[in-house]
Structures are given as structure tokens and as C-alpha cells.
Design a protein around this motif. Structure first.
Motif, PDB file in Angstrom:
ATOM      1  N   MET A   1       0.843  -1.199   0.000  1.00 24.98           N
ATOM      2  CA  MET A   1       0.000   0.000   0.000  1.00 24.98           C
ATOM      3  C   MET A   1       0.875   1.244   0.000  1.00 24.98           C
ATOM      4  O   MET A   1       1.731   1.410   0.860  1.00 24.98           O
ATOM      5  N   ASP A   2       0.648   2.126  -0.990  1.00 28.81           N
ATOM      6  CA  ASP A   2       1.402   3.369  -1.115  1.00 28.81           C
ATOM      7  C   ASP A   2       1.081   4.312   0.033  1.00 28.81           C
ATOM      8  O   ASP A   2      -0.075   4.422   0.444  1.00 28.81           O
ATOM      9  N   LYS A   3       2.078   5.052   0.513  1.00 31.80           N
ATOM     10  CA  LYS A   3       1.865   6.004   1.613  1.00 31.80           C
ATOM     11  C   LYS A   3       0.978   7.171   1.183  1.00 31.80           C
ATOM     12  O   LYS A   3       0.375   7.838   2.023  1.00 31.80           O
ATOM     13  N   ASP A   4       0.900   7.423  -0.116  1.00 29.24           N
ATOM     14  CA  ASP A   4       0.053   8.524  -0.581  1.00 29.24           C
ATOM     15  C   ASP A   4      -1.282   8.028  -1.148  1.00 29.24           C
ATOM     16  O   ASP A   4      -2.012   8.789  -1.788  1.00 29.24           O
ATOM     17  N   SER A   5      -1.596   6.756  -0.923  1.00 30.60           N
ATOM     18  CA  SER A   5      -2.910   6.245  -1.329  1.00 30.60           C
ATOM     19  C   SER A   5      -4.005   6.999  -0.582  1.00 30.60           C
ATOM     20  O   SER A   5      -3.880   7.285   0.612  1.00 30.60           O
ATOM     21  N   LYS A   6      -5.073   7.328  -1.298  1.00 30.10           N
ATOM     22  CA  LYS A   6      -6.173   8.068  -0.670  1.00 30.10           C
ATOM     23  C   LYS A   6      -7.028   7.104   0.158  1.00 30.10           C
ATOM     24  O   LYS A   6      -7.631   6.178  -0.390  1.00 30.10           O
ATOM     25  N   ILE A   7      -7.051   7.330   1.452  1.00 29.09           N
ATOM     26  CA  ILE A   7      -7.756   6.446   2.383  1.00 29.09           C
ATOM     27  C   ILE A   7      -8.830   7.233   3.117  1.00 29.09           C
ATOM     28  O   ILE A   7      -8.525   8.228   3.798  1.00 29.09           O
ATOM     29  N   TYR A   8     -10.066   6.811   2.987  1.00 31.06           N
ATOM     30  CA  TYR A   8     -11.180   7.436   3.713  1.00 31.06           C
ATOM     31  C   TYR A   8     -11.483   6.627   4.961  1.00 31.06           C
ATOM     32  O   TYR A   8     -11.758   5.426   4.881  1.00 31.06           O
ATOM     33  N   ILE A   9     -11.418   7.283   6.112  1.00 27.76           N
ATOM     34  CA  ILE A   9     -11.743   6.638   7.388  1.00 27.76           C
ATOM     35  C   ILE A   9     -13.098   7.160   7.844  1.00 27.76           C
ATOM     36  O   ILE A   9     -13.222   8.320   8.261  1.00 27.76           O
ATOM     37  N   ALA A  10     -14.116   6.333   7.730  1.00 28.77           N
ATOM     38  CA  ALA A  10     -15.449   6.708   8.211  1.00 28.77           C
ATOM     39  C   ALA A  10     -15.469   6.557   9.726  1.00 28.77           C
ATOM     40  O   ALA A  10     -15.075   5.526  10.256  1.00 28.77           O
ATOM     41  N   GLY A  11     -15.921   7.597  10.404  1.00 26.35           N
ATOM     42  CA  GLY A  11     -15.920   7.568  11.866  1.00 26.35           C
ATOM     43  C   GLY A  11     -14.566   7.952  12.446  1.00 26.35           C
ATOM     44  O   GLY A  11     -14.180   7.472  13.508  1.00 26.35           O
ATOM     45  N   HIS A  12     -13.843   8.855  11.772  1.00 26.25           N
ATOM     46  CA  HIS A  12     -12.472   9.175  12.177  1.00 26.25           C
ATOM     47  C   HIS A  12     -12.390   9.952  13.480  1.00 26.25           C
ATOM     48  O   HIS A  12     -11.315  10.066  14.070  1.00 26.25           O
ATOM     49  N   ASN A  13     -13.507  10.498  13.958  1.00 20.18           N
ATOM     50  CA  ASN A  13     -13.498  11.228  15.232  1.00 20.18           C
ATOM     51  C   ASN A  13     -13.796  10.333  16.431  1.00 20.18           C
ATOM     52  O   ASN A  13     -13.652  10.761  17.575  1.00 20.18           O
ATOM     53  N   GLY A  14     -14.239   9.107  16.174  1.00 19.42           N
ATOM     54  CA  GLY A  14     -14.557   8.193  17.266  1.00 19.42           C
ATOM     55  C   GLY A  14     -13.308   7.563  17.855  1.00 19.42           C
ATOM     56  O   GLY A  14     -12.187   7.778  17.379  1.00 19.42           O
ATOM     57  N   MET A  15     -13.496   6.759  18.898  1.00 26.64           N
ATOM     58  CA  MET A  15     -12.358   6.137  19.562  1.00 26.64           C
ATOM     59  C   MET A  15     -11.556   5.267  18.598  1.00 26.64           C
ATOM     60  O   MET A  15     -10.321   5.384  18.519  1.00 26.64           O
ATOM     61  N   VAL A  16     -12.229   4.404  17.841  1.00 27.20           N
ATOM     62  CA  VAL A  16     -11.530   3.489  16.937  1.00 27.20           C
ATOM     63  C   VAL A  16     -10.987   4.240  15.726  1.00 27.20           C
ATOM     64  O   VAL A  16      -9.819   4.089  15.350  1.00 27.20           O
ATOM     65  N   GLY A  17     -11.828   5.052  15.112  1.00 28.91           N
ATOM     66  CA  GLY A  17     -11.403   5.784  13.928  1.00 28.91           C
ATOM     67  C   GLY A  17     -10.233   6.710  14.192  1.00 28.91           C
ATOM     68  O   GLY A  17      -9.302   6.803  13.381  1.00 28.91           O
ATOM     69  N   SER A  18     -10.243   7.393  15.327  1.00 25.25           N
ATOM     70  CA  SER A  18      -9.136   8.311  15.640  1.00 25.25           C
ATOM     71  C   SER A  18      -7.851   7.547  15.909  1.00 25.25           C
ATOM     72  O   SER A  18      -6.758   8.020  15.577  1.00 25.25           O
ATOM     73  N   ALA A  19      -7.961   6.356  16.503  1.00 21.06           N
ATOM     74  CA  ALA A  19      -6.770   5.526  16.729  1.00 21.06           C
ATOM     75  C   ALA A  19      -6.191   5.060  15.394  1.00 21.06           C
ATOM     76  O   ALA A  19      -4.962   5.032  15.216  1.00 21.06           O
ATOM     77  N   ILE A  20      -7.062   4.700  14.451  1.00 20.57           N
ATOM     78  CA  ILE A  20      -6.599   4.296  13.116  1.00 20.57           C
ATOM     79  C   ILE A  20      -5.918   5.465  12.421  1.00 20.57           C
ATOM     80  O   ILE A  20      -4.850   5.325  11.824  1.00 20.57           O
ATOM     81  N   TRP A  21      -6.520   6.647  12.516  1.00 23.08           N
ATOM     82  CA  TRP A  21      -5.956   7.850  11.898  1.00 23.08           C
ATOM     83  C   TRP A  21      -4.568   8.139  12.479  1.00 23.08           C
ATOM     84  O   TRP A  21      -3.618   8.379  11.727  1.00 23.08           O
ATOM     85  N   ARG A  22      -4.448   8.117  13.807  1.00 20.16           N
ATOM     86  CA  ARG A  22      -3.152   8.391  14.452  1.00 20.16           C
ATOM     87  C   ARG A  22      -2.102   7.371  14.028  1.00 20.16           C
ATOM     88  O   ARG A  22      -0.953   7.719  13.740  1.00 20.16           O
ATOM     89  N   GLU A  58      -9.183   5.279  -2.653  1.00 21.38           N
ATOM     90  CA  GLU A  58      -8.717   3.954  -3.061  1.00 21.38           C
ATOM     91  C   GLU A  58      -9.041   2.908  -2.002  1.00 21.38           C
ATOM     92  O   GLU A  58      -9.191   1.727  -2.318  1.00 21.38           O
ATOM     93  N   VAL A  59      -9.130   3.359  -0.757  1.00 15.28           N
ATOM     94  CA  VAL A  59      -9.407   2.468   0.375  1.00 15.28           C
ATOM     95  C   VAL A  59     -10.451   3.118   1.263  1.00 15.28           C
ATOM     96  O   VAL A  59     -10.435   4.335   1.479  1.00 15.28           O
ATOM     97  N   ILE A  60     -11.372   2.303   1.784  1.00 23.26           N
ATOM     98  CA  ILE A  60     -12.327   2.775   2.788  1.00 23.26           C
ATOM     99  C   ILE A  60     -12.187   1.902   4.025  1.00 23.26           C
ATOM    100  O   ILE A  60     -12.192   0.671   3.946  1.00 23.26           O
ATOM    101  N   ILE A  61     -12.060   2.564   5.181  1.00 21.92           N
ATOM    102  CA  ILE A  61     -12.062   1.875   6.470  1.00 21.92           C
ATOM    103  C   ILE A  61     -13.320   2.320   7.195  1.00 21.92           C
ATOM    104  O   ILE A  61     -13.479   3.497   7.528  1.00 21.92           O
ATOM    105  N   ASP A  62     -14.233   1.383   7.431  1.00 24.69           N
ATOM    106  CA  ASP A  62     -15.519   1.724   8.037  1.00 24.69           C
ATOM    107  C   ASP A  62     -15.468   1.501   9.545  1.00 24.69           C
ATOM    108  O   ASP A  62     -15.706   0.412  10.045  1.00 24.69           O
ATOM    109  N   ALA A  63     -15.155   2.595  10.262  1.00 19.49           N
ATOM    110  CA  ALA A  63     -15.168   2.567  11.720  1.00 19.49           C
ATOM    111  C   ALA A  63     -16.338   3.389  12.262  1.00 19.49           C
ATOM    112  O   ALA A  63     -16.353   3.767  13.430  1.00 19.49           O
ATOM    113  N   ALA A  64     -17.316   3.653  11.409  1.00 17.01           N
ATOM    114  CA  ALA A  64     -18.471   4.459  11.804  1.00 17.01           C
ATOM    115  C   ALA A  64     -19.611   3.558  12.246  1.00 17.01           C
ATOM    116  O   ALA A  64     -19.934   2.583  11.572  1.00 17.01           O
TER     117      ALA A  64
END
Length: 316
Positions: A1-22, A58-64
Motif C-alpha cells: 500500500m502506497d503512503k500517498d494512497s487516498k484512504i477514507y476513514i469513516a468515523g475518524h473522530n470516534g475512539m476506533v477511527g481516531s486511533a486508526i488515523w493516528r 482507493e481504500v475505505i475503512i468503516d469505523a463508523a
């Protein structure tokens, strides 16, 4: 996975989503997308479709998800089944329509039958009846798992579902009306401690057994799924060890320094007797948790203390 791949994190403000983002940010991923619920209502199909066609991730992570403990599930069954189905179905379908190649769907161990043999294997899905106190959330999550499996089967896309055990950690929800057991205990013991070590009343008998995973370990499991094409559609994520709710309460009480009495209110429900995950599939692929329970609770309590003034009705 490229470091500049566009990744959408749904629920990025929640506990799980924010941990994934960090975690992803720390690893150098620099093209992360997140939208607050005010900016994007994931329950609205057209809004989600418009967003996906514009951003083309390119990628969706559903943490919402709409989440909560026994009380919240019991009081709002319709919202728990309908809103969770709306959120995940809109995301999954929009991902398919916009040719998203990798989709990581996050669920919960409550998808497994109430009285399934322990530890819970992925094969036990849909083999018996669910725990009544959270079946609404569980049914919604099961439909998400099966939708991702169907897309994987029919279209050959890398859609995978990760089912975490009970998660806890920094940025958790400490609202006693909607929180899960571990953060609720942290808040109760903390407030009792600063109230002259008042007694703490806890739901149930204390005998059910639960497994807990620190949220940063869950984030690392998501990264593992991101960087590898996992061969199956469903994976449990946990520690593979559990303890009684009574042992959990005593551990939290000791970390916080509460010296008062614990009162078990047996008029309140216990929920599922035991929920231990079989995590051998993830272990076999090379992922394993890193943070043990005591250290994770200490990290969570430290964060709670740093942010306690932002919580309503916390006496500091």
C-alpha cells in the motif's frame, strides 16, 4: 500500500477511527480523508454517493457506527439496527459503485450466538440465536459482514471484515448512559474516589467473562489488513484471554485508588455469560496484540484525567 494512497476513514473522530488515523499518520500515510457527521451524514445514501464520486478514495475503512452498552441497546433498538444498517450499506454500496478495491469493515464480537462454544470461531456466525440485549446492533453488523462477503465472492474485490472483541482506550465514551462497561467503571470509580471513596454500584453479578483489546492494537490490526490481502472474508481481533467482570472491576479500582465498597446490583442484566474470541486466524497470519490489560487501563485512565473537565458532571 502506497503512503500517498487516498484512504477514507469513516468515523475518524470516534475512539476506533481516531486511533486508526493516528496510527496511519505515524506510519507516514499522508492522504487520509475524514468527515464529521455534520459534514457528511452517512445515513443519507445520496450524500454518501456524491462524496464517493467526488473524492474517489482507493481504500475505505468503516469505523463508523452507532454504539453503546446494554442500556443504550435496550432503550433504542430501532436506532441501533436501522442507523447502523444505513451507515454501512451506504458506504459498502458506494464503494462498489466507485470501484474501491479495498474495504475494511469493522464489526463486533456480538455477531456470534449468545451460547456459542468458547472461544468464538469465525465459523460460528449464524449458527444459533443472538444475545437479546444487543441483537439489534449485532444483526446490523452481520448484514455488513455478509454484504462484504458477497462483493468479495461476486466481484473479487478485497473487502474484509474485522470483528474486534470489547475495545477500550483513549478517546473512549465515558457517558454513563451510553458507555461500555470498562470506561463506565473508570468514571464510576474515579467519581467515587473523589467523593470520599463512596460505594460503587455495578450492574449484574460480576460473573460474566469478557475479553478487552486496547484500541491502538485494533488500529494495528487494521493496518495489517490494509497492507496485506487477507485470504478470508472474516477475522476475529482480540487478545485470546479474558477475565470476569468482577476481576475487571477490582483491577480498575486498584489502578484508580478507590478504597470504597463495590455493590453488585443483581437486579440488572449480566448479558452474555462469556465472549472470548478465537484469534488464531490472525495470529497465523502474523498479527498479535501488544498492550496488556493493566497497561491499557492505566493509559486510558491517564487520558481520562487529562480530559475530565470536558466530560459533563465529572467532579474534579
Amino acid at each position: 500500500m502506497d503512503k500517498d494512497s487516498k484512504i477514507y476513514i469513516a468515523g475518524h473522530n470516534g475512539m476506533v477511527g481516531s486511533a486508526i488515523w493516528r496510527t496511519l499518520s505515524t506510519l507516514g500515510f499522508n492522504n487520509l480523508i475524514g468527515k464529521s457527521s455534520k459534514e457528511l451524514d452517512l445515513r443519507n445514501q445520496q450524500e454518501v454517493l456524491d462524496f464517493m464520486s467526488q473524492e474517489k478514495p482507493e481504500v475505505i475503512i468503516d469505523a463508523a457506527a452507532r454504539v453503546g452498552g446494554i442500556l443504550a441497546n435496550n432503550d433504542y433498538p430501532y436506532q441501533f439496527i436501522m442507523e447502523n444498517m444505513q451507515i454501512q450499506n451506504n458506504l459498502i454500496d458506494a464503494a462498489l459503485q466507485n470501484n474501491v478495491q479495498k474495504f475494511i469493515f469493522l464489526g463486533s464480537s456480538c455477531i456470534y450466538p449468545k451460547l456459542a462454544q468458547q472461544p468464538l470461531k469465525e465459523d460460528y456466525l449464524l449458527t444459533d440465536s443472538l444475545e437479546p440485549t444487543n441483537e439489534w446492533y449485532a444483526i446490523a453488523k452481520i448484514t455488513g459482514v455478509k454484504a462484504c462477503e458477497a462483493i468479495r465472492k461476486q466481484f473479487g474485490k478485497d473487502f474484509v471484515s474485522l470483528m474486534p472483541t470489547n475495545l477500550y482506550g483513549t478517546h473512549d465514551n465515558f457517558d454513563l448512559n451510553t458507555s461500555h462497561v470498562l470506561p463506565a467503571m473508570i468514571r464510576k470509580f474515579h467519581e467515587a474516589k473523589i467523593n470520599n471513596h463512596a460505594p460503587v454500584s455495578l450492574w449484574g453479578s460480576g460473573t460474566p467473562m469478557r475479553e478487552f483489546l486496547f484500541v491502538d492494537d485494533m488500529a494495528r490490526a487494521v493496518v495489517f489488513a490494509l497492507e496485506n490481502r487477507l485470504p478470508d472474508y472474516l477475522y476475529n481481533v482480540g487478545t485470546g484471554t479474558d477475565l470476569t467482570i468482577k476481576q475487571l472491576a477490582e483491577t480498575i479500582q486498584k489502578i484508580i485508588g478507590h478504597k470504597g465498597e463495590i455493590i453488585w446490583d443483581t437486579s440488572k442484566p449480566d448479558g452474555t455469560p462469556r465472549k472470548l474470541m478465537d484469534v488464531s486466524k490472525m495470529h497465523d497470519l502474523g498479527w498479535k496484540h501488544q498492550i496488556e490489560l493493566h497497561d491499557g487501563i492505566q493509559k486510558t485512565y491517564d487520558w481520562f484525567l487529562e480530559n475530565a473537565t470536558t466530560f459533563k458532571q465529572v467532579k474534579m
